[in-house]
Design an enzyme around this catalytic site. Structure first.
Site, PDB file in Angstrom:
ATOM      1  N   HIS A 149      30.614  41.914  41.856  1.00 18.98           N
ATOM      2  CA  HIS A 149      31.681  42.110  40.861  1.00 18.98           C
ATOM      3  C   HIS A 149      31.334  41.221  39.658  1.00 18.98           C
ATOM      4  CE1 HIS A 149      35.719  41.578  39.144  1.00 18.98           C
ATOM      5  NE2 HIS A 149      36.113  42.604  39.868  1.00 18.98           N
ATOM      6  N   GLN A 172      37.195  40.948  48.633  1.00 17.42           N
ATOM      7  CA  GLN A 172      37.411  42.245  49.303  1.00 17.42           C
ATOM      8  C   GLN A 172      37.248  42.140  50.814  1.00 17.42           C
ATOM      9  OE1 GLN A 172      38.536  44.900  47.808  1.00 17.42           O
ATOM     10  NE2 GLN A 172      38.272  44.305  45.678  1.00 17.42           N
ATOM     11  N   CYS A 211      34.390  46.932  37.380  1.00 24.42           N
ATOM     12  CA  CYS A 211      33.897  45.572  37.149  1.00 24.42           C
ATOM     13  C   CYS A 211      32.606  45.318  37.921  1.00 24.42           C
ATOM     14  CB  CYS A 211      34.948  44.525  37.505  1.00 24.42           C
ATOM     15  SG  CYS A 211      36.405  44.620  36.470  1.00 24.42           S
ATOM     16  N   LYS A 218      45.235  40.455  46.224  1.00 28.52           N
ATOM     17  CA  LYS A 218      44.571  41.560  46.915  1.00 28.52           C
ATOM     18  C   LYS A 218      44.884  41.558  48.412  1.00 28.52           C
ATOM     19  CE  LYS A 218      40.534  41.766  43.846  1.00 28.52           C
ATOM     20  NZ  LYS A 218      40.829  42.853  42.913  1.00 28.52           N
ATOM     21  N   ASP A 253      31.807  35.578  48.047  1.00 25.20           N
ATOM     22  CA  ASP A 253      32.951  36.203  47.387  1.00 25.20           C
ATOM     23  C   ASP A 253      33.695  37.015  48.447  1.00 25.20           C
ATOM     24  OD1 ASP A 253      34.758  37.711  46.009  1.00 25.20           O
ATOM     25  OD2 ASP A 253      33.328  38.535  44.554  1.00 25.20           O
TER      26      ASP A 253
END
Lengths: 451, 158
Positions: free
Chosen positions: A150, A230, A393, A253, A227
């Site tokens: 991202h 997600q 993104c 999220k 990261d």
């Protein structure tokens, strides 16, 4: 005349879902509203931001109505209670990822958490105190990312390299949407200071083999930042198993409020980093000539924090814990398998990313031949279906796969088979509307919509 | 059914059979505009004869709205002077800001010709930028073209 038209969904498997979708939907006030002239809201954009269950909204309201005060300051009862609630929330959130409480730093979101680390690494180069220079990044050093990151896990590293003279390197992608690790041994080398990699791609859905990457980084003494924007919302994540040095994720999220994210860092590493943002709350002693700073996590939390949002995030974590993250992951896997089958039935639809559920999460990006993603999204919106369109993104990813943009559907705990059926029907409608398939050849509507 | 209010037949016609598409010579200025939120792109050239727009040529990729908009714009601006074309562009911006107000569309119908069909787009804030991208590119390119012809005696401008 024989027209062979297979019934949509005829071949797709509807396994019993691990989560009770109807009961869960009742917890989300927004899912009872309608959109576009009375259509049921089919929310397939949780990857952008998730909807919030009532318990999260109640937690924020509870804080403002009963406790509101600035934590870690003030001599009054409210300040004491606000501090207690804030730190209790930190403990809940730390427990969710198997972390020590003092290793959890609150930020605005994943983006800010990554910037915090990137700026701390360049601040280290000019730090007055020797203790803060341990992880300094400078000329000759290398930072490694991947082509599927991202923008939030790419641009801050580009900027770090520009500030420090370090070099940015990256791992490429295979045609089926996975990391190409053939070059891992050379891309990650003794010059590498940090490897920044996503656990789950927000555009391809790919779940990356972090073990292999972490092992290589350890060999060369590089830090690893994962990261988890997600992954943490969608699968069990335990930092003690991850083996990384940093994990970042966003509250909004994972059913939590906007404005709160988390940087988890191994204490030893956090303790050796200089601050990013400075000001109140993070100082130890301030004199006109200079200041000293608190230990982590306070060193990285300048200013009055987003207390109500942190408390809301703890409520979101508790909601997810009640469902069980193993169930959440199994639920999304069943939905993803069904969606991949339903999309495969539609001629002209191409999924960008892994074609099956092996090491794959629930972000499904696709193109529809002859219809631009924006137009697909518009037709879906007209049916009450919320998806994301564009480059998500992750511009290098769409460029890598030679498409200008994609349409993306993402799933969560309230997603049912009926949502996927609506998506498939909507895509067929877009094909008819733009004349990609003749109206009369259009197959009949999908099976009965049941959650 | 609201889809038809945005995707007027005129828009779909321009999308399927764009007018003036392709990059041509001669030109005084070329610009490249992108829509960073979605990745839509247009490369646009302007050729002036004096102050008059003699040709607008373009290549681009994007959704039906962005592609139809540049095609309808082509029809509107050829033969106009730069100030006239920019005034038409201002009217188009007004239309895009009308939030679907039929009175605004009616008032601008003569001025905007086919482009008045984009009135339905003004109800969808996320798509307005798609319709406006080519007009922004034209504004940029014609300003550059003018500044070049103004400094070049052969441009014909006193």
């Amino acid at each position: 005349m024989t027209v062979t038209v297979s019934r949509p969904g005829a071949g797709a498997q509807q396994q019993p879902l691990p989560l009770d979708v109807e009961a869960i939907r009742a917890d989300f006030p927004i899912l009872s509203r309608t959109v576009r002239d009375g259509k049921r809201l089919v929310y397939l954009d949780s990857g952008a931001t998730s909807q919030k269950p009532r318990s999260v909204l109640d937690a924020e309201r509870w804080f403002y109505e009963n406790v509101n005060a600035a934590p870690h300051r003030g001599a009054h009862q409210l300040a004491e209670e606000a501090t207690g609630a804030y730190e209790a929330a930190r403990a809940t959130i730390a427990g969710f990822i198997g972390a020590r409480t003092d290793e959890v730093v609150f930020t605005r979101n994943s983006t800010e958490a990554i910037n915090l680390v990137a700026y701390a690494l360049s601040n280290a180069a000019t730090a007055k105190e020797d203790a803060f220079r341990r992880y300094a990044v400078g000329q000759g050093d290398e930072i490694v990312v991947t082509e599927m990151e991202h923008h939030a896990n790419l641009v801050p590293w580009q900027q770090l390299c520009e500030r420090t003279g370090a070099t940015l390197r990256w791992l490429g992608l295979t045609d089926d949407g996975r990391l190409d690790l053939a070059d891992l041994g050379t891309v990650v080398n003794e010059r590498t200071k940090l490897v920044a990699v996503t656990q789950q791609s927000n555009i391809l859905g790919t779940i990356n083999p972090l073990g292999e990457i972490v092992a290589r980084a350890r060999e060369v003494g590089a830090l690893v930042l994962v990261d988890g924007a997600q992954s943490v919302p969608h699968q069990p994540v335990d930092v003690t198993e991850l083996g990384a040095d940093f994990l970042v994720f966003s509250g909004h999220k994972m059913l939590g409020p906007t404005g709160v994210g988390v940087l988890w860092g191994r204490y030893e590493v956090l303790d050796a980093l200089p601050p990013f943002l400075t000001g109140g709350s993070m100082i130890e002693v301030v004199r006109m000539e200079g200041s000293t700073f608190m230990p982590p996590p306070q060193r990285f939390e300048a200013g009055v924090p987003m207390t109500a949002q942190v408390i809301g995030l703890a409520a979101a974590v508790e909601y997810l814990q009640r469902l069980g993250m193993t169930n959440v992951q199994a639920h999304e896997e069943a939905i993803t398998a069904y969606a991949l089958e339903r999309l495969a039935e539609i001629s002209g639809v191409t999924v960008i990313g892994p074609p099956d559920t092996v090491a794959r999460g629930g972000a499904i990006s696709f193109t529809v031949e002859g219809v631009h993603p924006h137009d697909v999204g518009q037709v879906l919106d007209d049916e009450g279906i919320a998806v994301r369109v564009g480059h998500h993104c992750a511009w290098p990813v769409v460029r890598r796969y030679g498409v200008p943009a994609t349409t993306r559907a993402t799933f969560y705990v309230h997603t049912g088979y009926d949502d996927v059926d609506a998506l498939a029907d909507g895509i067929r409608k877009a094909q008819r509307f733009f004349g990609v398939v003749p109206a009369e050849a259009a197959p009949p509507a999908g099976p009965t919509r049941e959650a | 059914m609201q889809l038809e209010s945005m995707y007027q037949e005129i828009i779909l016609d321009h999308y399927r059979n764009p007018h003036g598409r392709g990059l041509r010579e001669p030109f005084e200025a070329e610009v490249h505009h992108v829509n960073p939120t979605c990745g839509d792109e247009v490369t646009l050239r302007v050729h002036l004869e004096g102050e008059t727009i003699a040709d607008v040529s373009y290549e681009g990729m994007g959704c039906s709205i962005s592609q139809a908009s540049v095609s309808a714009m082509y029809d509107l601006v050829i033969g106009k002077t730069v100030p006239q074309a920019l005034e038409t562009g201002d009217h188009f911006v007004t239309l895009m800001q009308s939030k679907g107000d039929a009175a605004v569309a009616e008032k601008l119908e003569d001025e905007l010709e086919d482009a008045v069909a984009f009135a339905g787009v003004s109800k969808y804030p996320a798509r307005i930028k798609c319709a406006l991208m080519s007009w922004m590119a034209l504004k940029d390119a014609s300003a550059r073209a003018l500044s070049i012809t103004e400094t070049t005696p052969a441009g014909g401008k006193a």
